[in-house]
Write an enzyme that holds these catalytic residues in place. Structure first.
Site, PDB file in Angstrom:
ATOM      1  N   SER A 194      -5.124  71.050  -7.842  1.00 21.05           N
ATOM      2  CA  SER A 194      -6.575  71.424  -8.467  1.00 21.05           C
ATOM      3  C   SER A 194      -6.726  70.931  -9.913  1.00 21.05           C
ATOM      4  O   SER A 194      -6.720  69.455 -10.494  1.00 21.05           O
ATOM      5  CB  SER A 194      -7.163  72.575  -7.405  1.00 21.05           C
ATOM      6  OG  SER A 194      -8.405  71.815  -7.354  1.00 21.05           O
ATOM      7  N   ASP A 419      -9.128  64.892   0.963  1.00 22.54           N
ATOM      8  CA  ASP A 419      -9.553  65.826   0.616  1.00 22.54           C
ATOM      9  C   ASP A 419     -11.002  66.326  -0.625  1.00 22.54           C
ATOM     10  O   ASP A 419     -11.218  64.960  -0.895  1.00 22.54           O
ATOM     11  CB  ASP A 419      -8.286  65.877  -0.788  1.00 22.54           C
ATOM     12  CG  ASP A 419      -8.320  67.114  -1.848  1.00 22.54           C
ATOM     13  OD1 ASP A 419      -9.907  67.728  -2.224  1.00 22.54           O
ATOM     14  OD2 ASP A 419      -7.388  67.535  -2.193  1.00 22.54           O
ATOM     15  N   HIS A 448      -6.849  70.662   0.820  1.00 21.37           N
ATOM     16  CA  HIS A 448      -6.832  71.386  -0.243  1.00 21.37           C
ATOM     17  C   HIS A 448      -6.156  71.927  -1.264  1.00 21.37           C
ATOM     18  O   HIS A 448      -5.515  72.965  -0.706  1.00 21.37           O
ATOM     19  CB  HIS A 448      -8.060  71.457  -1.550  1.00 21.37           C
ATOM     20  CG  HIS A 448      -8.415  71.340  -3.073  1.00 21.37           C
ATOM     21  ND1 HIS A 448      -8.047  69.842  -2.832  1.00 21.37           N
ATOM     22  CD2 HIS A 448      -8.755  72.107  -3.716  1.00 21.37           C
ATOM     23  CE1 HIS A 448      -8.414  70.412  -4.586  1.00 21.37           C
ATOM     24  NE2 HIS A 448      -8.752  71.986  -4.520  1.00 21.37           N
TER      25      HIS A 448
END
Length: 486
Positions: A194, A419, A448
């Protein structure tokens, strides 16, 4: 940057004094903890220093199998990486092969958790519920939110002004290089998930010759045009798509959840719940804002599909307490509330300081009003979360131009196609910017953080890359991991 080189040299000399972790950190033996000292301002390496918390667990294989340390960042901005070594103590099967070769190292980035933490508001105030419905009904609602955003930005400055100008991704990348040196590593092995992928992108640009192996999992779009205002607008679109995927799944499992056999029926139930909570917050504490806080777990992570649908289902079966337990703040959990306020403070400080933000409310209003029409699930909630950046009291930087420089080895990029938090285009963008990188796409999937899921097509390639440095000769598309089964 001279300051980073000076700090790294000092850290290499000092090393890390590893000890058993403090009891209240929740990190069991044989995980060890320590500190790495970095300059607050790299332009003044001899000025004020701050201490970063780090932890590690040794490789599980032999001395001969060891390939050094694998450093991890889970994202945010504002996430703590200290739980990473627990993948070894909890015997996470996906990481068993890599753990033989690497020490697993986590850290709290500057401003986070144990590392000179920042704050913007009293934590108990921060978590108090119910908050105003993020979707405005009137100009007055918008003005109230603007006032809150301005006050939040001022609160950050009042409580954390010394740290704020230095809460940037480039500084966290420099800190990462100092940690590398303190670990006694010539080159860095790094796994960023991320927002951790943006740290990876910036580190790879600033320190290309210091990278050994690097994985970017679920990629923040590193384009200067996207950091950060546009990136957040892109999220709103992607969240709506994944929200619909989840609703389709809930409808397909109507025998379990009884929320309707079509996406439209499930959406109607959501709107009904939202309207009820708006009129009378459930249990006095769960309004629309709290509902979004809880329900957004489903578009974020497949692991939340069953828990969120279960609570949703229970509510319509007459059990409102399950929803209150899941979505309301726990005012007695002061440590948890401090952590969640701190995470939000770091998120805001980094995003607001990394880049210039629009200061004209009419632009925010126009963009979010337009998006909300077609992508209502997250748009306004996301806008208010980021609006303090329009009133940011500190200087805003120009983002690093992420690209390949001499010495950067091949980077592995892993991304699911649907995502919500970091839309797919981000992975494509980083792939184009980092020459020689490889992209693994998990098709028809949207969780994710892909590298920790069980998907042999991905897991074997991550292992091969970290253990041998080998990548496929071309980009790879993998079938999706298993869909949750209620």
């Amino acid at each position: 940057m001279r300051g980073a080189a000076i700090a790294a040299e000092r850290a290499a000399k000092a090393g890390i004094d590893w000890q058993d972790c403090p009891a209240d950190w929740g990190l069991e033996k044989p995980i060890q903890c320590g500190w790495v000292t970095v300059p607050l301002d790299y332009a003044k390496p001899d000025g004020k220093q701050i201490k970063l918390a780090v932890d590690r667990i040794g490789n599980t294989g032999t001395k001969g199998e060891r390939q050094g340390a694998l450093v991890y960042n889970p994202g945010g901005p504002g996430g703590s990486g200290l739980r990473f070594p627990r993948r070894v103590t909890t015997k996470a099967p996906v990481w068993a092969n890599v753990a033989k070769a690497y020490d697993f190292v986590g850290f709290d980035p500057r401003g986070v958790g144990k590392s000179a933490p920042i704050s913007c508001v009293d934590p108990q105030e921060f978590v108090k519920a119910p908050k105003a419905d993020p979707v405005p009904d009137s100009e007055a609602d918008k003005l109230a939110q603007i006032k809150l955003a301005r006050e939040y930005a001022e609160g950050c400055y009042e409580r954390s002004s010394e740290m704020l100008p230095y809460m940037t991704t480039p500084n966290t990348a420099r800190d990462l290089d100092v940690i590398r040196a303190a670990l006694g590593e010539k080159k860095l092995n790094f796994l960023g998930v991320s927002y951790g992928t943006y740290i990876a992108a910036v580190y790879g640009t600033l320190f290309p010759g210091h990278v050994r192996r690097m994985i970017a999992d679920s990629v923040v779009n590193p384009s200067r045009e996207k950091i950060w205002y546009e990136a957040n607008l892109d999220q709103d679109v992607a969240f709506e798509g994944r929200w619909k995927d989840w609703q389709d799944w809930v409808a397909a499992n109507d025998a379990t959840f009884h929320l309707g056999t079509t996406r439209a029926a499930v959406q109607a139930k959501w709107l009904q719940l939202r309207a009820t909570a708006k009129k009378n917050p459930i249990g006095g504490v769960v309004g629309p804002a709290e509902l979004i806080g809880f329900f957004q777990g489903a578009p974020y992570y497949d692991s939340s599909w069953i828990p969120v649908a279960t609570v949703f289902s229970k509510y319509f079966a007459g059990d409102t307490q399950a929803l209150v337990d899941a979505a309301a703040p726990d005012m007695t959990d002061t440590a948890g509330n401090i952590a969640s306020e701190n995470g939000n403070a770091v998120y805001t400080a980094v995003e607001c300081t990394d880049a210039k933000w629009p200061t004209s409310w009419s632009k925010w209003n126009r963009d979010n009003t337009r998006l909300h029409k077609d992508y209502p699930f997250l748009t306004w909630a996301n806008a208010w979360m980021n609006l303090p950046c329009a009133f940011w009291p500190g200087k805003q930087q120009t983002p690093v131009n992420v690209k390949t420089h001499k010495g950067l080895p091949p980077v592995l990029i892993v991304q699911s196609e649907r995502d919500a938090a970091t839309p797919y285009e981000g992975a494509v963008e980083l792939h184009e910017r980092f020459k020689g990188s490889r992209l693994i796409t998990e098709k028809d999937a949207g969780s994710h953080g892909v590298t920790s899921l069980v998907n042999t097509c991905i897991n074997t390639r991550v292992d091969a890359y970290l253990l041998t440095g080998k990548l496929d000769t071309a980009d790879v598309t993998c079938a999706p991991h298993a869909t949750p089964k209620p």
